[in-house]
Design a protein around this motif. Sequence first.
Motif, short mmCIF file in Angstrom:
data_model
loop_
_atom_site.label_atom_id
_atom_site.label_comp_id
_atom_site.label_asym_id
_atom_site.label_seq_id
_atom_site.Cartn_x
_atom_site.Cartn_y
_atom_site.Cartn_z
N PHE A 56 -49.45 15.86 69.15
CA PHE A 56 -49.57 14.21 69.48
C PHE A 56 -48.28 13.57 69.40
O PHE A 56 -47.87 12.82 70.22
N GLU A 57 -47.65 13.92 68.39
CA GLU A 57 -46.19 13.44 68.24
C GLU A 57 -45.43 13.88 69.26
O GLU A 57 -44.56 12.80 69.60
N ILE A 58 -45.40 14.92 69.47
CA ILE A 58 -44.59 15.32 70.61
C ILE A 58 -44.77 14.51 71.81
O ILE A 58 -43.69 14.12 72.39
N VAL A 59 -45.91 14.07 72.45
CA VAL A 59 -46.09 13.41 73.45
C VAL A 59 -46.32 12.02 73.42
O VAL A 59 -45.95 10.84 74.30
N GLU A 60 -46.56 11.46 72.30
CA GLU A 60 -46.65 9.92 71.95
C GLU A 60 -45.34 9.24 71.37
O GLU A 60 -45.24 8.05 71.65
N ILE A 90 -52.50 3.65 72.04
CA ILE A 90 -52.58 4.31 70.43
C ILE A 90 -51.78 5.55 70.19
O ILE A 90 -51.67 6.33 71.05
N GLN A 91 -51.10 5.34 69.16
CA GLN A 91 -50.29 6.48 68.68
C GLN A 91 -51.31 7.32 67.59
O GLN A 91 -51.49 7.09 66.35
N LYS A 109 -56.80 9.11 58.48
CA LYS A 109 -57.83 10.44 58.91
C LYS A 109 -58.89 9.92 59.85
O LYS A 109 -59.36 10.52 60.80
N GLU A 110 -59.65 8.85 59.13
CA GLU A 110 -60.91 8.33 59.65
C GLU A 110 -60.87 8.02 61.30
O GLU A 110 -61.42 8.31 62.17
N LYS A 111 -59.68 7.28 61.40
CA LYS A 111 -59.50 6.67 62.87
C LYS A 111 -58.91 7.86 63.56
O LYS A 111 -59.26 7.89 64.81
#
Length: 239
Positions: free
Chosen positions: A157-161, A115-116, A122-124
């Motif tokens: 999260f973007e940095i690691v995903e 999952i990214q 937003k809800e997820k």
Amino acid sequence: MLKPDLILLHYAGGNVYSFNFIMPYLEKKFNIIPIELPGRGKRIKEKLLFDKNLAVRDVLNQILDNIGSNQFIIYGHSMGASLGFSVISELEKRKFYPLCFVASGNPGPNIKNDIQRYDLPKEKFISELKLLGGIENEIIENKQLFDFFEPILRADFEIVEKESDLNGEIKISTPIYALMGDKEKFCCSIQNWKNYTTSNFKYKLLSGNHFFIYDHPKEIAEFIKESYETQCMYKGMFS
């Protein structure tokens, strides 16, 4: 004798204050240096980073500005562990060698969640945050507070995903000591870390989910101290 430096690298959404809960158990042993990325905490006026290379460079420069010639170790949780591993590789290229690297809440390179989160609606996104834990419901349920924290979380999260697998072929000479919660998704893969050091490796599982660290401050502090003392023994040093 000077106390060794303990570099602390925060998790996604964290800041320079994220490890305040554990500091009382470590202050007598270490000179504690918490590091934070731009866009939060004391660096709130700076722009967020979205690229791992830039984040690694930022953390690397902060560490080089702080350690001098003192002995030091690095501890990172989750995103902090991912950044810490890459930063140590860069430090070693520059002939700076931590006594050890303590990584928690992270099974090591090449093991990723499908999952990214950074790109979820937003809800997820909120559902994923609740599964991870670590963020109080008061923040999630308060629109103003959540609107403030959401861009920080998504950037981290973007940095690691989003990274290409920069760590896949790296091995460090720094010993790795790993911790995970026994209810984390990839806890059974914690020994993966031993593939990425040419030195000592040790691991331990503690009860809890991804943010098990909040349930075990004393145990984690002892693990950090024991890891440091073990390396001092190997090197014939005494603190």
